[in-house]
Design a protein around this motif. Structure first.
Motif, PDB file in Angstrom:
ATOM      1  N   GLY A   1       0.790  -1.218   0.000  1.00 57.98           N
ATOM      2  CA  GLY A   1       0.000   0.000   0.000  1.00 57.98           C
ATOM      3  C   GLY A   1       0.823   1.269   0.000  1.00 57.98           C
ATOM      4  O   GLY A   1       0.289   2.351   0.252  1.00 57.98           O
ATOM      5  N   GLY A   2       2.108   1.182  -0.259  1.00 52.31           N
ATOM      6  CA  GLY A   2       2.967   2.371  -0.238  1.00 52.31           C
ATOM      7  C   GLY A   2       4.207   2.114   0.589  1.00 52.31           C
ATOM      8  O   GLY A   2       4.157   1.463   1.618  1.00 52.31           O
ATOM      9  N   ASN A   3       5.334   2.621   0.126  1.00 52.82           N
ATOM     10  CA  ASN A   3       6.600   2.375   0.803  1.00 52.82           C
ATOM     11  C   ASN A   3       6.741   3.245   2.048  1.00 52.82           C
ATOM     12  O   ASN A   3       6.192   4.341   2.119  1.00 52.82           O
ATOM     13  N   ARG A   4       7.518   2.730   3.030  1.00 53.64           N
ATOM     14  CA  ARG A   4       7.801   3.505   4.230  1.00 53.64           C
ATOM     15  C   ARG A   4       9.282   3.848   4.250  1.00 53.64           C
ATOM     16  O   ARG A   4      10.124   2.964   4.153  1.00 53.64           O
ATOM     17  N   VAL A   5       9.573   5.141   4.392  1.00 60.17           N
ATOM     18  CA  VAL A   5      10.953   5.618   4.450  1.00 60.17           C
ATOM     19  C   VAL A   5      11.174   6.227   5.825  1.00 60.17           C
ATOM     20  O   VAL A   5      10.386   7.059   6.282  1.00 60.17           O
ATOM     21  N   VAL A   6      12.254   5.809   6.486  1.00 60.04           N
ATOM     22  CA  VAL A   6      12.612   6.340   7.802  1.00 60.04           C
ATOM     23  C   VAL A   6      14.019   6.916   7.711  1.00 60.04           C
ATOM     24  O   VAL A   6      14.957   6.202   7.341  1.00 60.04           O
ATOM     25  N   ILE A   7      14.149   8.195   8.025  1.00 60.26           N
ATOM     26  CA  ILE A   7      15.463   8.843   8.008  1.00 60.26           C
ATOM     27  C   ILE A   7      16.046   8.756   9.409  1.00 60.26           C
ATOM     28  O   ILE A   7      15.509   9.350  10.345  1.00 60.26           O
ATOM     29  N   ALA A   8      17.125   7.996   9.561  1.00 63.80           N
ATOM     30  CA  ALA A   8      17.749   7.831  10.874  1.00 63.80           C
ATOM     31  C   ALA A   8      18.789   8.912  11.138  1.00 63.80           C
ATOM     32  O   ALA A   8      19.041   9.268  12.298  1.00 63.80           O
ATOM     33  N   GLN A   9      19.399   9.433  10.081  1.00 62.78           N
ATOM     34  CA  GLN A   9      20.446  10.445  10.242  1.00 62.78           C
ATOM     35  C   GLN A   9      20.532  11.275   8.967  1.00 62.78           C
ATOM     36  O   GLN A   9      20.466  10.735   7.862  1.00 62.78           O
ATOM     37  N   GLY A  10      20.651  12.601   9.116  1.00 70.71           N
ATOM     38  CA  GLY A  10      20.763  13.461   7.953  1.00 70.71           C
ATOM     39  C   GLY A  10      19.410  13.725   7.321  1.00 70.71           C
ATOM     40  O   GLY A  10      18.378  13.745   7.989  1.00 70.71           O
ATOM     41  N   GLU A  11      19.401  13.909   5.998  1.00 74.64           N
ATOM     42  CA  GLU A  11      18.167  14.170   5.275  1.00 74.64           C
ATOM     43  C   GLU A  11      18.245  13.526   3.901  1.00 74.64           C
ATOM     44  O   GLU A  11      19.330  13.326   3.343  1.00 74.64           O
ATOM     45  N   ALA A  12      17.059  13.182   3.368  1.00 72.75           N
ATOM     46  CA  ALA A  12      16.994  12.502   2.080  1.00 72.75           C
ATOM     47  C   ALA A  12      15.829  13.061   1.274  1.00 72.75           C
ATOM     48  O   ALA A  12      14.826  13.513   1.825  1.00 72.75           O
ATOM     49  N   GLN A  13      15.980  13.003  -0.042  1.00 68.50           N
ATOM     50  CA  GLN A  13      14.943  13.459  -0.954  1.00 68.50           C
ATOM     51  C   GLN A  13      14.054  12.275  -1.300  1.00 68.50           C
ATOM     52  O   GLN A  13      14.515  11.252  -1.802  1.00 68.50           O
ATOM     53  N   VAL A  14      12.763  12.392  -1.009  1.00 72.44           N
ATOM     54  CA  VAL A  14      11.790  11.352  -1.341  1.00 72.44           C
ATOM     55  C   VAL A  14      10.797  11.956  -2.327  1.00 72.44           C
ATOM     56  O   VAL A  14       9.952  12.770  -1.950  1.00 72.44           O
ATOM     57  N   GLY A  15      10.918  11.574  -3.600  1.00 74.87           N
ATOM     58  CA  GLY A  15      10.125  12.232  -4.620  1.00 74.87           C
ATOM     59  C   GLY A  15      10.508  13.691  -4.675  1.00 74.87           C
ATOM     60  O   GLY A  15      11.666  14.032  -4.897  1.00 74.87           O
ATOM     61  N   ASP A  16       9.523  14.589  -4.454  1.00 81.49           N
ATOM     62  CA  ASP A  16       9.814  16.023  -4.451  1.00 81.49           C
ATOM     63  C   ASP A  16       9.869  16.596  -3.037  1.00 81.49           C
ATOM     64  O   ASP A  16       9.837  17.808  -2.846  1.00 81.49           O
ATOM     65  N   ARG A  17       9.943  15.709  -2.020  1.00 83.48           N
ATOM     66  CA  ARG A  17       9.972  16.160  -0.626  1.00 83.48           C
ATOM     67  C   ARG A  17      11.335  15.904  -0.003  1.00 83.48           C
ATOM     68  O   ARG A  17      11.986  14.917  -0.319  1.00 83.48           O
ATOM     69  N   LEU A  18      11.726  16.772   0.914  1.00 81.62           N
ATOM     70  CA  LEU A  18      12.967  16.614   1.661  1.00 81.62           C
ATOM     71  C   LEU A  18      12.604  16.182   3.077  1.00 81.62           C
ATOM     72  O   LEU A  18      11.943  16.924   3.812  1.00 81.62           O
ATOM     73  N   LEU A  19      13.010  14.970   3.462  1.00 80.16           N
ATOM     74  CA  LEU A  19      12.692  14.429   4.777  1.00 80.16           C
ATOM     75  C   LEU A  19      13.930  14.443   5.665  1.00 80.16           C
ATOM     76  O   LEU A  19      15.048  14.176   5.192  1.00 80.16           O
ATOM     77  N   GLN A  20      13.721  14.741   6.939  1.00 77.19           N
ATOM     78  CA  GLN A  20      14.803  14.753   7.920  1.00 77.19           C
ATOM     79  C   GLN A  20      14.567  13.698   8.988  1.00 77.19           C
ATOM     80  O   GLN A  20      13.469  13.142   9.108  1.00 77.19           O
ATOM     81  N   ALA A  21      15.607  13.437   9.775  1.00 74.72           N
ATOM     82  CA  ALA A  21      15.498  12.440  10.844  1.00 74.72           C
ATOM     83  C   ALA A  21      14.464  12.888  11.864  1.00 74.72           C
ATOM     84  O   ALA A  21      14.325  14.072  12.175  1.00 74.72           O
ATOM     85  N   THR A  22      13.707  11.915  12.406  1.00 78.90           N
ATOM     86  CA  THR A  22      12.677  12.187  13.403  1.00 78.90           C
ATOM     87  C   THR A  22      13.019  11.466  14.695  1.00 78.90           C
ATOM     88  O   THR A  22      13.776  10.486  14.693  1.00 78.90           O
ATOM     89  N   PRO A  23      12.454  11.908  15.850  1.00 80.37           N
ATOM     90  CA  PRO A  23      12.788  11.282  17.140  1.00 80.37           C
ATOM     91  C   PRO A  23      12.453   9.796  17.213  1.00 80.37           C
ATOM     92  O   PRO A  23      13.106   9.059  17.951  1.00 80.37           O
TER      93      PRO A  23
END
Length: 292
Positions: free
Chosen positions: A189-211
């Protein structure tokens, strides 16, 4: 658990971290005694490594937003349950449909893991990848790009420093995280991306690490961490780490909330823990466990 009075030999840091999580489970179980809390304080003061592991485990538990202990969770009133023809039919379909965690993608992949297995991989550029249970990936490096195709399951990526972009394709939006540590899980039903350190581009969004990243990637340390998760989701997660299917006989029971830290080294033990903690019953059949 480690008793501070036994003066154990020095442990690897990973073992100390695991013990620190085990302490948090005990201290938040509702069953901890004053003696247990005293033993924890002595264990915490054994060394700077113990103190650091304790602090990290305490912070992780706080990040989960734990507000209730397992003993305080409201359980549904016991009632008689009968397995009718509908359940019997669902069990047959479950067994017939069970195919060994997407074996076809694994056969065509460069790397793959079996159910319950994890594998650490070093790619040609020096990047590190940890494949989770029942996962498969292929690698396509060119002069202009480092591309990884996650065909099934889940993986944690630590890209090496390299001018070429590092891109993970899991069938949805591509993830580009050359300077990040991140995990990607391929779901129907859709991929899950978890940012553990730094930041990554997912499609057109920039995701950062979360607590909660440490909790969501706890599988890399052999743990599953849940905070108020519905039982149906907990069982679906557990099913990823063992052979066969886990089926709920009562879908209303699936809404019951489950919290805790569980050890992936013993998936069957996790089911037994759920039985004891939440007054569940489990019937074990070949390639099938029925929870009711």
């Amino acid at each position: 658990m480690i008793d501070a009075l036994s003066m154990p030999a020095p442990q690897p840091i990973s073992d100390i971290s695991d013990d620190a999580l085990d302490w948090q489970v005990l201290l938040h179980s509702g069953n901890a005694t004053d003696a247990d809390r005293g033993r924890y304080l002595r264990w915490r003061n054994l060394s700077p490594a113990h103190a650091q592991a304790a602090q990290e485990a305490e912070a992780l538990w706080g990040d989960l937003g734990q507000t209730r202990t397992a003993a305080e969770l409201t359980l549904p009133a016991p009632r008689r349950r009968r397995w009718g023809s509908a359940l019997a039919a669902s069990l047959v379909l479950a067994l017939v449909g069970y195919g060994g965690w997407q074996q076809a993608p694994a056969l065509l992949a460069d790397y793959h893991t079996a159910v319950g297995q994890q594998q650490r991989i070093t790619l040609a550029d020096g990047s590190h990848v940890l494949l989770n249970s029942g996962s498969a990936l292929s690698v396509d490096f060119t002069d202009g790009q480092r591309r990884v195709l996650l065909k099934a399951g889940e993986a944690l990526f630590e890209p090496a420093s390299d001018p070429r972009p590092f891109v993970v394709d899991a069938g949805g939006e591509p993830v580009q995280g050359s300077g990040a540590v991140f995990s990607v899980r391929r779901n129907g039903g859709g991929n899950r991306v978890v940012i553990a350190q730094g930041e990554a581009q997912v499609g057109d969004r920039l995701l950062q690490a979360t607590p909660d990243a440490r909790a969501l990637t706890a599988w890399q340390r052999g743990k599953l961490i849940f905070n108020g998760k519905p039982l149906r989701e907990v069982l679906a997660e557990l099913e990823r780490y063992q052979h066969g299917r886990i089926v709920l006989s009562d879908q209303q029971l699936g809404a019951m909330q489950v919290s805790g830290v569980f050890d992936l080294d013993d998936p069957q033990g996790l089911l037994r823990t759920l039985e004891q903690r939440y007054a569940l019953k489990v019937t074990y059949l070949p390639w099938l466990a029925v929870v009711y």
